[in-house]
Scaffold this motif. Structure first.
Motif, PDB file in Angstrom:
ATOM      1  N   LEU A  39      -2.610 112.741  10.509  1.00 16.96           N
ATOM      2  CA  LEU A  39      -2.253 111.730   9.958  1.00 16.96           C
ATOM      3  C   LEU A  39      -3.524 110.989   9.612  1.00 16.96           C
ATOM      4  O   LEU A  39      -3.499 110.032   8.311  1.00 16.96           O
ATOM      5  CB  LEU A  39      -1.386 110.614  11.112  1.00 16.96           C
ATOM      6  CG  LEU A  39      -0.062 111.121  11.201  1.00 16.96           C
ATOM      7  CD1 LEU A  39       0.232 110.230  12.554  1.00 16.96           C
ATOM      8  CD2 LEU A  39       0.597 110.771  10.100  1.00 16.96           C
ATOM      9  N   GLU A  40      -4.739 110.836  10.149  1.00 17.91           N
ATOM     10  CA  GLU A  40      -5.882 110.209   9.718  1.00 17.91           C
ATOM     11  C   GLU A  40      -6.399 110.801   8.413  1.00 17.91           C
ATOM     12  O   GLU A  40      -6.874 110.026   7.352  1.00 17.91           O
ATOM     13  CB  GLU A  40      -6.975 110.371  10.675  1.00 17.91           C
ATOM     14  CG  GLU A  40      -6.699 109.574  12.182  1.00 17.91           C
ATOM     15  CD  GLU A  40      -7.827 109.903  13.033  1.00 17.91           C
ATOM     16  OE1 GLU A  40      -8.351 109.180  14.020  1.00 17.91           O
ATOM     17  OE2 GLU A  40      -8.389 111.250  13.068  1.00 17.91           O
ATOM     18  N   LYS A  41      -6.248 112.227   8.036  1.00 14.65           N
ATOM     19  CA  LYS A  41      -6.650 112.620   6.858  1.00 14.65           C
ATOM     20  C   LYS A  41      -5.544 112.293   5.863  1.00 14.65           C
ATOM     21  O   LYS A  41      -6.030 111.764   4.772  1.00 14.65           O
ATOM     22  CB  LYS A  41      -6.590 114.263   6.937  1.00 14.65           C
ATOM     23  CG  LYS A  41      -6.941 114.927   5.643  1.00 14.65           C
ATOM     24  CD  LYS A  41      -7.009 116.551   6.116  1.00 14.65           C
ATOM     25  CE  LYS A  41      -7.422 117.397   4.824  1.00 14.65           C
ATOM     26  NZ  LYS A  41      -7.382 118.714   5.055  1.00 14.65           N
ATOM     27  N   ALA A  42      -4.422 112.411   5.984  1.00 15.04           N
ATOM     28  CA  ALA A  42      -3.380 111.918   5.057  1.00 15.04           C
ATOM     29  C   ALA A  42      -3.396 110.717   4.628  1.00 15.04           C
ATOM     30  O   ALA A  42      -3.066 110.373   3.348  1.00 15.04           O
ATOM     31  CB  ALA A  42      -1.805 112.456   5.616  1.00 15.04           C
ATOM     32  N   LYS A  50      -3.992 104.116  18.144  1.00 13.91           N
ATOM     33  CA  LYS A  50      -4.194 102.763  17.544  1.00 13.91           C
ATOM     34  C   LYS A  50      -5.530 102.884  16.937  1.00 13.91           C
ATOM     35  O   LYS A  50      -5.603 102.098  15.956  1.00 13.91           O
ATOM     36  CB  LYS A  50      -4.392 101.739  18.912  1.00 13.91           C
ATOM     37  CG  LYS A  50      -3.032 101.406  19.519  1.00 13.91           C
ATOM     38  CD  LYS A  50      -3.100 100.369  20.667  1.00 13.91           C
ATOM     39  CE  LYS A  50      -1.950 100.082  21.342  1.00 13.91           C
ATOM     40  NZ  LYS A  50      -2.043  99.531  22.780  1.00 13.91           N
ATOM     41  N   ASP A  51      -6.777 103.192  17.579  1.00 15.14           N
ATOM     42  CA  ASP A  51      -7.865 103.370  16.901  1.00 15.14           C
ATOM     43  C   ASP A  51      -7.952 104.068  15.708  1.00 15.14           C
ATOM     44  O   ASP A  51      -8.538 103.568  14.619  1.00 15.14           O
ATOM     45  CB  ASP A  51      -9.132 103.741  18.076  1.00 15.14           C
ATOM     46  CG  ASP A  51      -9.377 102.949  19.036  1.00 15.14           C
ATOM     47  OD1 ASP A  51      -8.938 101.495  18.952  1.00 15.14           O
ATOM     48  OD2 ASP A  51      -9.930 103.472  20.019  1.00 15.14           O
ATOM     49  N   GLY A  52      -7.511 105.232  15.649  1.00 13.29           N
ATOM     50  CA  GLY A  52      -7.600 106.140  14.455  1.00 13.29           C
ATOM     51  C   GLY A  52      -6.661 105.590  13.228  1.00 13.29           C
ATOM     52  O   GLY A  52      -6.998 106.082  12.417  1.00 13.29           O
ATOM     53  N   LEU A  53      -5.737 104.924  13.731  1.00 16.43           N
ATOM     54  CA  LEU A  53      -4.801 104.492  12.469  1.00 16.43           C
ATOM     55  C   LEU A  53      -4.858 103.043  12.259  1.00 16.43           C
ATOM     56  O   LEU A  53      -3.752 102.499  11.342  1.00 16.43           O
ATOM     57  CB  LEU A  53      -3.301 104.890  12.873  1.00 16.43           C
ATOM     58  CG  LEU A  53      -3.152 106.387  12.985  1.00 16.43           C
ATOM     59  CD1 LEU A  53      -1.879 106.655  13.481  1.00 16.43           C
ATOM     60  CD2 LEU A  53      -3.319 107.329  11.795  1.00 16.43           C
ATOM     61  N   ALA A  54      -5.888 102.425  12.880  1.00 16.93           N
ATOM     62  CA  ALA A  54      -5.842 101.124  12.579  1.00 16.93           C
ATOM     63  C   ALA A  54      -6.341 100.393  10.940  1.00 16.93           C
ATOM     64  O   ALA A  54      -5.935  99.434  10.738  1.00 16.93           O
ATOM     65  CB  ALA A  54      -6.958 100.395  13.215  1.00 16.93           C
ATOM     66  N   ASP A  55      -7.130 101.303  10.546  1.00 15.02           N
ATOM     67  CA  ASP A  55      -7.630 101.044   9.126  1.00 15.02           C
ATOM     68  C   ASP A  55      -7.485 102.228   8.198  1.00 15.02           C
ATOM     69  O   ASP A  55      -8.411 103.164   8.137  1.00 15.02           O
ATOM     70  CB  ASP A  55      -9.089 100.555   9.174  1.00 15.02           C
ATOM     71  CG  ASP A  55      -9.459  99.981   7.818  1.00 15.02           C
ATOM     72  OD1 ASP A  55      -8.760  99.994   6.833  1.00 15.02           O
ATOM     73  OD2 ASP A  55     -10.715  99.814   7.790  1.00 15.02           O
ATOM     74  N   THR A  56      -6.234 102.156   7.481  1.00 16.30           N
ATOM     75  CA  THR A  56      -6.110 103.456   6.592  1.00 16.30           C
ATOM     76  C   THR A  56      -5.782 102.981   5.235  1.00 16.30           C
ATOM     77  O   THR A  56      -5.407 101.960   4.868  1.00 16.30           O
ATOM     78  CB  THR A  56      -4.774 104.038   7.107  1.00 16.30           C
ATOM     79  OG1 THR A  56      -3.796 103.265   7.042  1.00 16.30           O
ATOM     80  CG2 THR A  56      -5.012 104.808   8.550  1.00 16.30           C
ATOM     81  N   ALA A  57      -6.048 103.909   4.308  1.00 17.78           N
ATOM     82  CA  ALA A  57      -5.887 103.510   3.010  1.00 17.78           C
ATOM     83  C   ALA A  57      -4.486 103.364   2.504  1.00 17.78           C
ATOM     84  O   ALA A  57      -3.932 102.721   1.491  1.00 17.78           O
ATOM     85  CB  ALA A  57      -6.518 104.701   1.870  1.00 17.78           C
ATOM     86  N   THR A  58      -3.558 103.950   3.233  1.00 16.45           N
ATOM     87  CA  THR A  58      -2.016 103.730   3.034  1.00 16.45           C
ATOM     88  C   THR A  58      -1.548 103.929   4.354  1.00 16.45           C
ATOM     89  O   THR A  58      -1.794 104.313   5.331  1.00 16.45           O
ATOM     90  CB  THR A  58      -1.296 104.924   2.009  1.00 16.45           C
ATOM     91  OG1 THR A  58      -0.063 104.706   2.004  1.00 16.45           O
ATOM     92  CG2 THR A  58      -1.590 106.508   2.487  1.00 16.45           C
ATOM     93  N   LYS A  59      -0.108 103.130   4.574  1.00 12.75           N
ATOM     94  CA  LYS A  59       0.497 103.113   5.750  1.00 12.75           C
ATOM     95  C   LYS A  59       1.877 104.054   5.644  1.00 12.75           C
ATOM     96  O   LYS A  59       2.289 104.152   6.596  1.00 12.75           O
ATOM     97  CB  LYS A  59       0.757 101.547   6.285  1.00 12.75           C
ATOM     98  CG  LYS A  59      -0.339 100.882   6.327  1.00 12.75           C
ATOM     99  CD  LYS A  59      -0.977 101.337   7.840  1.00 12.75           C
ATOM    100  CE  LYS A  59      -2.158 100.339   7.818  1.00 12.75           C
ATOM    101  NZ  LYS A  59      -2.966 100.840   9.307  1.00 12.75           N
ATOM    102  N   THR A  60       1.900 104.760   4.609  1.00 13.28           N
ATOM    103  CA  THR A  60       2.958 105.605   4.305  1.00 13.28           C
ATOM    104  C   THR A  60       2.929 107.180   4.499  1.00 13.28           C
ATOM    105  O   THR A  60       1.939 107.512   3.736  1.00 13.28           O
ATOM    106  CB  THR A  60       3.881 105.404   3.035  1.00 13.28           C
ATOM    107  OG1 THR A  60       3.913 103.841   2.804  1.00 13.28           O
ATOM    108  CG2 THR A  60       5.046 106.041   2.732  1.00 13.28           C
ATOM    109  N   PHE A  61       3.858 107.633   5.162  1.00 15.55           N
ATOM    110  CA  PHE A  61       3.781 109.105   5.134  1.00 15.55           C
ATOM    111  C   PHE A  61       5.212 109.702   4.962  1.00 15.55           C
ATOM    112  O   PHE A  61       6.161 109.071   5.322  1.00 15.55           O
ATOM    113  CB  PHE A  61       3.221 109.587   6.633  1.00 15.55           C
ATOM    114  CG  PHE A  61       3.754 109.132   7.766  1.00 15.55           C
ATOM    115  CD1 PHE A  61       4.757 110.334   8.496  1.00 15.55           C
ATOM    116  CD2 PHE A  61       3.676 108.123   8.266  1.00 15.55           C
ATOM    117  CE1 PHE A  61       5.512 110.055   9.646  1.00 15.55           C
ATOM    118  CE2 PHE A  61       4.566 107.857   9.477  1.00 15.55           C
ATOM    119  CZ  PHE A  61       5.300 108.841  10.156  1.00 15.55           C
ATOM    120  N   ILE A  62       5.154 110.866   4.238  1.00  9.97           N
ATOM    121  CA  ILE A  62       6.479 111.538   4.172  1.00  9.97           C
ATOM    122  C   ILE A  62       6.448 112.804   4.936  1.00  9.97           C
ATOM    123  O   ILE A  62       5.607 113.782   5.056  1.00  9.97           O
ATOM    124  CB  ILE A  62       6.389 112.053   2.574  1.00  9.97           C
ATOM    125  CG1 ILE A  62       6.460 110.945   1.712  1.00  9.97           C
ATOM    126  CG2 ILE A  62       7.738 112.825   2.309  1.00  9.97           C
ATOM    127  CD1 ILE A  62       6.249 110.971   0.212  1.00  9.97           C
TER     128      ILE A  62
END
Length: 342
Positions: A335-338, A223-235
């Protein structure tokens, strides 16, 4: 009631971790036997599990009171497992079976034939969901709403070429990749072990609490690590992460849907290139137990990177962690990096 097989008393002093190492290091013939080797003293519950996510639960919750073996050897893609006649026969010798219906059709059939009273289908311990009827397209008008928090639009798409037997009525069986759902399953497994072996109920209850706390911590980290990301899409190559995507407000786009061996169509590859450009996706994820050839081809054509997002279907020397939680923590870092976590 099946008579429990007898385990050496000395083995009772071994840790759960050492038990896992010993299981992973066993010979192919030992692993293929499923129900374990010959034991002559002591008294532990003989537990057979279908593949690693079930094995992990049984070992963590059962501790020193269980003798756990798995039908799927390390490094074998679980979806492709075929059981030998001997494996199927020895299922009937177990005191307790833990499996996940819908992942491995051969196991589903063998478990049903074994007729062991204390048999638990992990899929019954939580709620399974559908994550789309075809790759890249959500159900028309469908809204994904989980127990806590908004979820990504079109999160976790399914596969129009879905693996035969994959889930009940087209549902996604990859529940262990959502730490919250996995914790629900853990509670159910703990309760079922208490019922199967009431003499050790207090230990199972204590171990369940400890495992759920660890999974709750993993959920908080995601929750904390993915709360604020440049994109929400991953392949991804394998559409295994629908529950994870829903839980943390992400959108999963897969090359080939729920079956890890399916090949993407040219139209799907073209669509993913457009999605990658639109949503600023820079990485195509592949997994450890399946060839990375398709992912690398698609990534190279689109000028993207590749990285591992592990569905945690088995632990091998290539896994980025020694157990479920450690590999999931590696997945979070990837995921945080991507996604460009801030």
């Amino acid at each position: 009631m099946n008579v429990r097989r007898l385990i050496p008393t000395a083995a009772l002093t071994g840790s759960v971790t050492l038990g896992l190492v010993a299981l992973s290091a066993c010979s192919p013939s030992d692993a293929a036997d499923g129900a374990g080797g010959d034991r002559t003293s002591g008294d532990r519950l003989a537990v057979v599990t279908s593949f690693y996510p079930m094995q992990y639960l049984a070992e963590e919750i059962g501790g020193t009171h269980v003798d756990v073996s798995t039908l799927t050897k390390p490094g074998v893609e679980p979806h492709d497992l075929e059981l030998s006649t001997r494996q199927a026969a020895r299922l009937g010798e177990a005191d307790y079976i833990l499996y996940l219906k819908g992942i491995q059709p051969a196991v589903d059939e063998a478990v049903a034939a074994a007729g062991v009273p204390d048999t638990v289908d992990a899929a019954t311990l939580t709620t399974l969901e559908k994550h789309g009827s075809e790759v890249g397209h959500a159900h028309e008008g469908e809204e994904h709403a989980g127990e806590d928090g908004a979820h990504g639009e079109d999160a976790g798409h399914g596969d129009e070429h879905g693996h035969e037997g994959e889930g009940e009525a087209g549902t996604d069986p990859h529940i262990w990749l959502d730490p919250v759902k996995y914790a629900e399953v853990a509670r159910g497994v703990g309760a079922s072990l208490e019922k199967a072996d009431p003499d050790n109920a207090a230990a199972y209850r204590k171990n369940t609490t400890a495992l759920v706390e660890r999974l709750d911590g993993l959920d908080s980290a995601f929750k904390d690590g993915l709360a604020d990301t440049a994109t929400k899409t991953f392949i991804t190559t394998h559409s295994a992460f629908g529950y994870l995507a829903e839980r943390y407000g992400l959108t999963q786009e897969s090359l080939a849907g729920l079956s890890p061996e399916s090949e993407p169509s040219p139209a799907r590859i073209k669509e993913l290139r457009a999605i990658a450009a639109r949503d600023k996706v820079g990485t195509v994820f592949f997994e450890t137990l399946v060839s990375d050839r398709t992912a690398k081809t698609v990534a190279a054509d689109g000028g993207l990177r590749t990285d591992v997002l592990d569905p945690v279907e088995g632990i091998t020397d290539r896994s980025k962690g020694a157990d479920y939680v450690e590999v999931m923590e590696s997945n979070l870092a990837a995921l945080e990096k991507a996604l460009g976590a801030k």
